[in-house]
Design a protein around this motif. Structure first.
Motif, mmCIF file in Angstrom:
data_model
loop_
_atom_site.group_PDB
_atom_site.id
_atom_site.type_symbol
_atom_site.label_atom_id
_atom_site.label_comp_id
_atom_site.label_asym_id
_atom_site.label_seq_id
_atom_site.Cartn_x
_atom_site.Cartn_y
_atom_site.Cartn_z
ATOM 1 N N GLU A 201 -3.529 9.026 5.668
ATOM 2 C CA GLU A 201 -3.751 7.588 5.488
ATOM 3 C C GLU A 201 -2.924 6.766 6.474
ATOM 4 O OE1 GLU A 201 -3.700 6.040 1.466
ATOM 5 O OE2 GLU A 201 -3.928 8.064 0.688
ATOM 6 N N SER A 202 -2.192 7.444 7.365
ATOM 7 C CA SER A 202 -1.259 6.760 8.237
ATOM 8 C C SER A 202 -1.361 7.286 9.663
ATOM 9 C CB SER A 202 0.163 6.986 7.706
ATOM 10 O OG SER A 202 1.107 6.395 8.553
ATOM 11 N N LEU A 203 -1.152 6.384 10.633
ATOM 12 C CA LEU A 203 -1.073 6.811 12.026
ATOM 13 C C LEU A 203 0.296 7.378 12.341
ATOM 14 C CD1 LEU A 203 -2.855 3.841 13.860
ATOM 15 C CD2 LEU A 203 -3.764 6.133 13.412
ATOM 16 N N GLN B 60 4.758 -1.389 4.218
ATOM 17 C CA GLN B 60 5.205 -0.598 3.086
ATOM 18 C C GLN B 60 4.032 0.251 2.590
ATOM 19 O OE1 GLN B 60 4.521 -3.818 2.950
ATOM 20 N NE2 GLN B 60 3.456 -4.289 1.036
ATOM 21 N N MET B 61 4.298 1.218 1.733
ATOM 22 C CA MET B 61 3.243 2.053 1.167
ATOM 23 C C MET B 61 2.517 1.253 0.088
ATOM 24 S SD MET B 61 4.399 4.628 2.863
ATOM 25 C CE MET B 61 5.934 4.439 3.741
ATOM 26 N N GLY B 62 1.219 1.447 -0.016
ATOM 27 C CA GLY B 62 0.506 0.750 -1.072
ATOM 28 C C GLY B 62 -0.995 0.843 -0.930
ATOM 29 N N HIS C 157 -0.116 1.456 9.677
ATOM 30 C CA HIS C 157 -1.411 1.397 9.013
ATOM 31 C C HIS C 157 -2.543 1.479 10.036
ATOM 32 C CE1 HIS C 157 -4.665 -0.036 6.480
ATOM 33 N NE2 HIS C 157 -3.891 0.203 5.431
ATOM 34 N N PRO C 158 -3.486 2.413 9.839
ATOM 35 C CA PRO C 158 -4.547 2.601 10.832
ATOM 36 C C PRO C 158 -5.515 1.430 10.973
ATOM 37 C CG PRO C 158 -4.936 4.003 8.914
ATOM 38 C CD PRO C 158 -3.599 3.347 8.727
ATOM 39 N N GLU D 263 1.654 8.441 0.120
ATOM 40 C CA GLU D 263 1.741 8.053 1.525
ATOM 41 C C GLU D 263 3.048 8.473 2.190
ATOM 42 O OE1 GLU D 263 0.629 3.962 2.190
ATOM 43 O OE2 GLU D 263 -1.128 4.158 0.900
ATOM 44 N N SER D 264 4.107 8.684 1.411
ATOM 45 C CA SER D 264 5.390 9.090 1.991
ATOM 46 C C SER D 264 5.588 10.594 1.988
ATOM 47 C CB SER D 264 6.556 8.445 1.230
ATOM 48 O OG SER D 264 6.707 9.039 -0.057
#
Length: 189
Positions: free
Chosen positions: A157-159, A77-79, A69-70, A100-101
Motif C-alpha cells: 500500500e506504500s511506495l 501517517q498510516m490510515g 502514499h502512492p 501499513e507499518s
C-alpha cells in the motif's frame, strides 16, 4: 457490526474534549455527518466518509514513521477506510497502522482508560479512482506508540516507508502531518 461501529464513532467524537475552535467545529461537522448518514463510515458514502489514521511514533528514539502514499505522492501517517470487521474507530486506526507499518505490538495512546483521537483532518481525495470525482475524507487521527527499536516492513500500500526524526520530516509532507507529528510529540514527550 455496522451499527456498533457507527455508535462507537459517535461516542468517540461526542466524548472527545477539544480546546481548539477549529477542531471543535470539525468535531461537530463529523457528528452532523454521522447523524445524517448511517453509512457515514464506509467508502461508499459519498461525497464524504469517516476514515481512521494513526501517526506511528517511537518516543524512545524521537522518531516518526511515515509512508509515501502512492496516490497522493506525499509522506503521510498510516490510515485508511473503515472495514466491516472493525469494532471501533480506534481499532480501525490501529489495524491500518499495523498493516501499513508491519510493526506488531503497536498501542494507541490512551487517556482516561481508552484510546482517544488527537486531531481531526478534513481533506479532498480521489479514493474511487483517477477518473472519478473527488470526495472528502473526514479523518479521525490517533497516535500509535511503537515498541522501542521497532523495525518497519513496507506493505504493497506504500511506495516507501521510513523513520524520520521529529525535526527532520521530509519536504513532501503537508501541514496537517506536521501538525499531527508536533501534537504527538507534545503528548508523549
Amino acid at each position: 457490526m455496522t451499527t456498533s461501529l457507527h455508535a462507537d464513532a459517535v461516542r468517540a467524537l461526542d466524548s472527545w474534549t477539544v480546546a481548539d475552535a477549529g477542531q471543535e467545529q470539525l468535531r461537530l461537522d463529523y457528528l452532523d455527518h454521522l447523524a445524517a448518514n448511517p453509512d457515514g463510515l464506509w467508502r461508499a458514502c459519498l461525497p464524504a466518509h469517516i476514515t481512521a489514521s494513526a501517526v506511528v511514533i517511537d518516543p524512545a528514539a524521537g522518531r516518526v514513521l511515515l509512508t509515501l502514499h502512492p496516490k497522493v505522492g506525499l509522506w503521510l501517517q498510516m490510515g485508511g477506510h473503515c472495514e466491516p470487521g472493525d469494532a471501533t474507530l480506534a481499532a480501525a486506526a490501529l489495524r491500518e497502522a499495523t498493516e501499513e507499518s508491519g510493526i506488531p505490538g503497536l498501542e494507541l495512546l490512551t487517556e482516561g482508560g481508552g484510546p482517544v483521537p488527537v486531531k481531526l483532518d478534513r481533506h479532498q481525495v480521489r479514493c474511487a479512482g483517477k477518473d472519478r470525482p473527488e470526495n472528502t475524507h473526514l479523518d479521525v487521527q490517533y497516535v500509535a506508540l511503537a515498541p522501542a527499536g521497532a523495525e518497519a516492513l513496507i506493505s504493497d500500500e506504500s511506495l516507501d516507508l521510513r523513520w524520520f526524526g521529529y525535526d527532520r520530516l521530509p519536504e513532501l509532507t503537508d501541514t496537517s502531518v506536521r501538525e499531527l507529528v508536533d501534537l504527538a510529540r507534545g503528548l508523549v514527550g
